[in-house]
Write a protein that holds these residues in place. Structure first.
Motif, PDB file in Angstrom:
ATOM      1  N   VAL A  38       1.376  10.919   0.008  1.00  0.00           N
ATOM      2  CA  VAL A  38       2.385  10.384  -1.138  1.00  0.00           C
ATOM      3  C   VAL A  38       1.614   9.041  -0.643  1.00  0.00           C
ATOM      4  O   VAL A  38       2.258   8.460  -0.060  1.00  0.00           O
ATOM      5  CB  VAL A  38       3.895  11.105  -1.087  1.00  0.00           C
ATOM      6  CG1 VAL A  38       4.523   9.992  -2.458  1.00  0.00           C
ATOM      7  CG2 VAL A  38       3.385  12.310  -0.989  1.00  0.00           C
ATOM      8  N   VAL A  39       1.442   8.958  -2.041  1.00  0.00           N
ATOM      9  CA  VAL A  39       0.675   6.486  -2.199  1.00  0.00           C
ATOM     10  C   VAL A  39       1.984   6.827  -2.736  1.00  0.00           C
ATOM     11  O   VAL A  39       1.219   4.848  -2.409  1.00  0.00           O
ATOM     12  CB  VAL A  39      -0.476   6.785  -2.237  1.00  0.00           C
ATOM     13  CG1 VAL A  39      -1.455   7.788  -1.393  1.00  0.00           C
ATOM     14  CG2 VAL A  39      -0.506   7.757  -3.929  1.00  0.00           C
ATOM     15  N   ASP A  47      15.895  -0.248  -5.815  1.00  0.00           N
ATOM     16  CA  ASP A  47      16.515   0.444  -4.425  1.00  0.00           C
ATOM     17  C   ASP A  47      16.345   2.043  -3.318  1.00  0.00           C
ATOM     18  O   ASP A  47      15.346   1.724  -3.170  1.00  0.00           O
ATOM     19  CB  ASP A  47      17.696   0.058  -3.953  1.00  0.00           C
ATOM     20  CG  ASP A  47      18.718   0.562  -4.498  1.00  0.00           C
ATOM     21  OD1 ASP A  47      17.884   0.594  -5.931  1.00  0.00           O
ATOM     22  OD2 ASP A  47      20.207   1.189  -4.667  1.00  0.00           O
ATOM     23  N   ARG A  48      16.093   2.486  -4.881  1.00  0.00           N
ATOM     24  CA  ARG A  48      16.008   4.524  -4.256  1.00  0.00           C
ATOM     25  C   ARG A  48      14.108   4.692  -3.996  1.00  0.00           C
ATOM     26  O   ARG A  48      13.595   4.954  -2.678  1.00  0.00           O
ATOM     27  CB  ARG A  48      16.030   4.990  -5.505  1.00  0.00           C
ATOM     28  CG  ARG A  48      16.197   6.316  -5.492  1.00  0.00           C
ATOM     29  CD  ARG A  48      16.735   6.797  -3.208  1.00  0.00           C
ATOM     30  NE  ARG A  48      15.859   8.192  -3.783  1.00  0.00           N
ATOM     31  CZ  ARG A  48      16.426   8.841  -2.410  1.00  0.00           C
ATOM     32  NH1 ARG A  48      16.784   7.891  -1.391  1.00  0.00           N
ATOM     33  NH2 ARG A  48      15.766  10.156  -2.695  1.00  0.00           N
ATOM     34  N   ALA A  49      13.557   3.382  -4.935  1.00  0.00           N
ATOM     35  CA  ALA A  49      12.041   3.482  -4.070  1.00  0.00           C
ATOM     36  C   ALA A  49      12.127   2.919  -2.754  1.00  0.00           C
ATOM     37  O   ALA A  49      11.122   3.814  -2.941  1.00  0.00           O
ATOM     38  CB  ALA A  49      11.425   2.928  -6.064  1.00  0.00           C
ATOM     39  N   ALA A  50      12.228   1.896  -2.978  1.00  0.00           N
ATOM     40  CA  ALA A  50      12.021   1.472  -1.834  1.00  0.00           C
ATOM     41  C   ALA A  50      11.787   1.781  -0.327  1.00  0.00           C
ATOM     42  O   ALA A  50      11.532   1.893   0.835  1.00  0.00           O
ATOM     43  CB  ALA A  50      13.103  -0.058  -1.916  1.00  0.00           C
ATOM     44  N   GLU A  51      13.519   2.468  -0.205  1.00  0.00           N
ATOM     45  CA  GLU A  51      14.058   3.143   0.125  1.00  0.00           C
ATOM     46  C   GLU A  51      13.020   4.620   1.004  1.00  0.00           C
ATOM     47  O   GLU A  51      12.313   4.839   2.067  1.00  0.00           O
ATOM     48  CB  GLU A  51      15.545   4.031   0.290  1.00  0.00           C
ATOM     49  CG  GLU A  51      15.431   5.128   1.311  1.00  0.00           C
ATOM     50  CD  GLU A  51      17.194   5.953   0.937  1.00  0.00           C
ATOM     51  OE1 GLU A  51      17.933   6.529   1.127  1.00  0.00           O
ATOM     52  OE2 GLU A  51      17.308   5.403  -0.196  1.00  0.00           O
ATOM     53  N   VAL A  52      12.320   5.177  -0.054  1.00  0.00           N
ATOM     54  CA  VAL A  52      11.837   6.731  -0.305  1.00  0.00           C
ATOM     55  C   VAL A  52       9.932   6.354   1.226  1.00  0.00           C
ATOM     56  O   VAL A  52       9.702   6.490   1.457  1.00  0.00           O
ATOM     57  CB  VAL A  52      11.766   6.818  -1.158  1.00  0.00           C
ATOM     58  CG1 VAL A  52      10.478   8.744  -1.320  1.00  0.00           C
ATOM     59  CG2 VAL A  52      13.707   7.444  -1.549  1.00  0.00           C
ATOM     60  N   ALA A  54       9.573   3.714   1.927  1.00  0.00           N
ATOM     61  CA  ALA A  54       9.698   2.925   3.961  1.00  0.00           C
ATOM     62  C   ALA A  54       9.687   4.404   4.160  1.00  0.00           C
ATOM     63  O   ALA A  54       9.508   4.186   5.994  1.00  0.00           O
ATOM     64  CB  ALA A  54      10.821   2.455   3.982  1.00  0.00           C
ATOM     65  N   SER A  55       9.720   5.651   3.643  1.00  0.00           N
ATOM     66  CA  SER A  55       9.941   6.616   5.038  1.00  0.00           C
ATOM     67  C   SER A  55       8.811   6.881   4.945  1.00  0.00           C
ATOM     68  O   SER A  55       9.216   8.026   5.440  1.00  0.00           O
ATOM     69  CB  SER A  55      10.756   7.691   4.307  1.00  0.00           C
ATOM     70  OG  SER A  55      10.428   8.317   3.129  1.00  0.00           O
ATOM     71  N   LEU A  56       7.602   6.839   4.451  1.00  0.00           N
ATOM     72  CA  LEU A  56       6.455   7.501   3.882  1.00  0.00           C
ATOM     73  C   LEU A  56       5.504   6.496   3.972  1.00  0.00           C
ATOM     74  O   LEU A  56       5.160   5.652   4.390  1.00  0.00           O
ATOM     75  CB  LEU A  56       5.980   7.963   2.463  1.00  0.00           C
ATOM     76  CG  LEU A  56       6.606   8.977   1.810  1.00  0.00           C
ATOM     77  CD1 LEU A  56       6.537   9.173   0.500  1.00  0.00           C
ATOM     78  CD2 LEU A  56       7.201  10.590   2.934  1.00  0.00           C
ATOM     79  N   PRO A  57       4.286   7.591   5.406  1.00  0.00           N
ATOM     80  CA  PRO A  57       3.052   6.129   5.644  1.00  0.00           C
ATOM     81  C   PRO A  57       2.491   5.527   4.613  1.00  0.00           C
ATOM     82  O   PRO A  57       1.963   6.897   3.488  1.00  0.00           O
ATOM     83  CB  PRO A  57       2.298   7.284   6.225  1.00  0.00           C
ATOM     84  CG  PRO A  57       2.893   8.437   5.925  1.00  0.00           C
ATOM     85  CD  PRO A  57       4.086   8.474   5.651  1.00  0.00           C
ATOM     86  N   SER A  58       2.083   4.090   3.849  1.00  0.00           N
ATOM     87  CA  SER A  58       1.218   4.132   2.800  1.00  0.00           C
ATOM     88  C   SER A  58       1.396   3.997   1.345  1.00  0.00           C
ATOM     89  O   SER A  58       0.754   4.588   1.563  1.00  0.00           O
ATOM     90  CB  SER A  58      -0.156   4.071   3.798  1.00  0.00           C
ATOM     91  OG  SER A  58      -0.624   3.799   4.586  1.00  0.00           O
ATOM     92  N   CYS A  59       2.544   4.453   1.594  1.00  0.00           N
ATOM     93  CA  CYS A  59       3.528   4.935   0.191  1.00  0.00           C
ATOM     94  C   CYS A  59       4.190   3.340  -0.027  1.00  0.00           C
ATOM     95  O   CYS A  59       4.768   2.548   1.097  1.00  0.00           O
ATOM     96  CB  CYS A  59       4.568   5.843   0.618  1.00  0.00           C
ATOM     97  SG  CYS A  59       4.843   6.223  -1.452  1.00  0.00           S
TER      98      CYS A  59
END
Length: 393
Positions: A38-39, A47-52, A54-59
């Protein structure tokens, strides 16, 4: 549909748009899978996009417009609200990017047909939920039908009823607007299952009603607020399958509940009780003609312990030629070939056919006559019993 490679293995790069509650279920399936990365993620709420992200590598986090304009991923996973499904899908297709969307494919048959026409013209793959039908519940029932356990199928019933989502949902407005209601909300699970079990539908007869002109929100900060009802809240009908079998269906926001099996399939020598197709698993029961008791069938087909997003993996592996469990199914003419419509087993073509069934039920109810369908679909190959450790590799 391949991007970077991990040790020589193709990795599909995904962009997710729409990060509501359902996105967590997709990410539980996709975030650690070695076949995908998931890139990019996008949502109307930055804020929701930033939160998600941050939980995924290289996204990275972005707006929906930025995501659709990007060219560094292979597949858009469209988890937006139903009213946006067609527009997001068409934008991805116009960019030459494959798309897998939540159900329904679109809120009207005209929009769904346009999505698929543009996808065919562009040579872009389209997949669509529900992918719950690829789990062991529906697939085990289908395996039993194909094995002749109930003889020649003659009929089926599918029932989903509730008192309405406003009792628990804090913002239930969209359930009572065009593209919502019990038919478009829950119908895709049941109707897709019936097509898997009995094949495509050629005509329908429908009836519908709307018991109340408004609903009262029962939970959350808007509790007590009245919202308008602009769609039918009870839809019932009969589907005639190309095989000659008849399915009786009922979808309602006007009932407390039902004690019956979600789906039953009947044949000349037996019957099957099929578990809730809103879930991936569940027990399939069989009653032989003349027997006194139902017997539980062990899981014999489907992705074991699957979750939402398995249709994305099935679609990707179909495109790379490495999808697990390629095999013959009821829809391939018995040839044994593993031909699957573009989009994998949870294809846009299947979603288009189901969307026409839903709109045909409403049209039949409105016009008071049988409604013939224009679309058909090749039922995809049965999913062989695939353990979780296998499909997660």
């Amino acid at each position: 549909m391949t991007g970077a490679r991990d040790g020589g293995r193709p990795v599909a790069r995904l962009g997710l748009v729409g990060l509501g509650v359902i996105s967590e279920q997709y990410l539980a399936t996709l975030r650690d899978h070695p076949a995908v990365a998931v890139v990019a993620v996008a949502d109307l709420r930055a804020d929701r996009a930033a939160e998600v992200a941050a939980s995924l590598p290289s996204c990275r986090a972005c707006t929906p417009e930025e995501l659709l304009a990007a060219d560094d991923f292979d597949l858009v996973v469209n988890l937006t609200v139903p009213a946006a499904h067609a527009d997001i899908a068409r934008a991805a297709i116009a960019a030459g990017t494959a798309v897998f969307g939540e159900k329904p494919l679109a809120t009207t048959f005209a929009d769904a047909a346009l999505v698929m026409a543009e996808a065919r013209a562009a040579g872009v793959a389209v997949g669509s939920a529900p992918d719950t039908v690829l789990g062991t519940g529906v697939q085990t029932a289908r395996a039993a039908v194909e094995a002749g356990l109930i003889g020649t199928p003659t009929a089926a019933s599918a029932t989903w009823v509730s008192a309405g989502h406003e009792r628990w949902h804090p913002n239930p407005d969209f359930y009572y607007l065009a593209g919502g209601g019990p038919l478009f909300d829950m119908g895709p699970y049941y109707l897709t299952s019936l097509v898997h079990l009995l094949g495509p539908v050629v005509s329908v007869v429908g009836e519908a009603s709307r018991g109340r002109g408004h609903r009262v929100i029962g939970a959350g900060p808007r509790a007590g607020e009245r919202i308008p009802v602009e769609i039918d809240t009870h839809v019932t009908g009969v589907l005639r399958h190309a095989s000659g079998a008849l399915s009786t269906v009922a979808f309602s926001f006007d009932a407390a509940g039902s004690a019956g099996s979600p789906i039953e399939v009947h044949g000349e020598t037996g019957s099957l009780a099929v578990p809730d197709p809103n879930y991936f698993d569940g027990t399939v029961r069989h009653l032989r003609a003349g027997a006194d008791a139902w017997e539980e069938l062990p899981a014999s087909a489907g992705y074991v312990a699957a979750g939402r997003g398995i249709g994305v993996l099935d679609m990707i592996r179909d495109a790379t030629g490495s999808r697990p469990g390629s095999g013959s199914g009821a829809g391939d003419g018995g040839s044994g070939a593993a031909t699957v419509a573009p989009g994998g087993r949870a294809s846009g073509e299947m979603a288009l056919h189901v969307t026409e069934i839903m709109t045909a039920l409403s049209a039949s109810a409105e016009h008071g006559r049988r409604w013939m369908l224009d679309t058909t679909v090749v039922v995809p190959p049965l999913v062989p019993l695939t353990p979780e450790e296998d499909w997660r590799r």
